[in-house]
Design a protein around this motif. Structure first.
Motif, mmCIF file in Angstrom:
data_model
loop_
_atom_site.group_PDB
_atom_site.id
_atom_site.type_symbol
_atom_site.label_atom_id
_atom_site.label_comp_id
_atom_site.label_asym_id
_atom_site.label_seq_id
_atom_site.Cartn_x
_atom_site.Cartn_y
_atom_site.Cartn_z
ATOM 1 N N ALA A 48 0.812 -1.214 0.000
ATOM 2 C CA ALA A 48 0.000 0.000 0.000
ATOM 3 C C ALA A 48 0.849 1.268 0.000
ATOM 4 O O ALA A 48 0.480 2.268 -0.602
ATOM 5 N N THR A 49 1.990 1.219 0.689
ATOM 6 C CA THR A 49 2.828 2.410 0.770
ATOM 7 C C THR A 49 4.283 2.057 0.468
ATOM 8 O O THR A 49 4.707 0.904 0.605
ATOM 9 N N GLU A 50 5.040 3.056 0.084
ATOM 10 C CA GLU A 50 6.463 2.868 -0.220
ATOM 11 C C GLU A 50 7.235 2.396 1.015
ATOM 12 O O GLU A 50 8.168 1.608 0.909
ATOM 13 N N LYS A 51 6.833 2.840 2.186
ATOM 14 C CA LYS A 51 7.525 2.460 3.425
ATOM 15 C C LYS A 51 7.433 0.958 3.713
ATOM 16 O O LYS A 51 8.276 0.407 4.396
ATOM 17 N N GLU A 52 6.409 0.290 3.175
ATOM 18 C CA GLU A 52 6.226 -1.147 3.398
ATOM 19 C C GLU A 52 7.119 -2.003 2.501
ATOM 20 O O GLU A 52 7.256 -3.202 2.737
ATOM 21 N N ASN A 54 10.360 -3.679 1.064
ATOM 22 C CA ASN A 54 11.719 -4.045 1.458
ATOM 23 C C ASN A 54 12.156 -5.228 0.599
ATOM 24 O O ASN A 54 11.408 -5.693 -0.267
ATOM 25 N N SER A 55 13.339 -5.735 0.845
ATOM 26 C CA SER A 55 13.868 -6.810 -0.001
ATOM 27 C C SER A 55 13.033 -8.081 0.067
ATOM 28 O O SER A 55 12.997 -8.849 -0.886
ATOM 29 N N SER A 56 12.341 -8.315 1.163
ATOM 30 C CA SER A 56 11.511 -9.518 1.241
ATOM 31 C C SER A 56 10.242 -9.397 0.389
ATOM 32 O O SER A 56 9.545 -10.381 0.177
ATOM 33 N N SER A 57 9.948 -8.208 -0.107
ATOM 34 C CA SER A 57 8.803 -8.012 -1.003
ATOM 35 C C SER A 57 9.086 -8.559 -2.398
ATOM 36 O O SER A 57 8.167 -8.810 -3.169
ATOM 37 N N ILE A 58 10.351 -8.722 -2.727
ATOM 38 C CA ILE A 58 10.740 -9.169 -4.067
ATOM 39 C C ILE A 58 10.546 -10.666 -4.192
ATOM 40 O O ILE A 58 10.999 -11.439 -3.357
#
Length: 83
Positions: A48-52, A54-58
């Motif tokens: 939802a936001t840029e702050k959320e 991180n590398s584990s999102s990839i």
């Protein structure tokens, strides 16, 4: 079909794989002349936001091959038949 022996061809291919891994892992595309090029593509989870992010999102890293123009042209002119 050439004067290069099998051992030399294998040595070049092994060296090519090492160079490709190094370049791709550094975010570079690998251009192989008329053959085409390779690049890394990644997918990610939606956030939802840029702050959320991180590398584990990839997720789903893969290598994409883009053929050169002569190979693309050949693909456009293929004829198919049912066997």
């Amino acid at each position: 079909m050439c004067t290069v022996n099998g051992a030399d061809i294998r040595a070049v291919l092994y060296a090519l794989v090492e160079a490709m891994q190094s370049s791709l892992s550094n975010g570079q595309a690998v251009r192989l002349g008329e053959l085409g090029s390779l690049r890394v593509s990644i997918g990610s989870e939606g956030k939802a936001t840029e702050k959320e992010i991180n590398s584990s999102s990839i997720k789903n890293a893969k290598v994409i091959f883009t053929p050169g123009k002569d190979i693309k042209k050949m693909l456009d002119t293929l004829e198919y038949e049912k066997m």
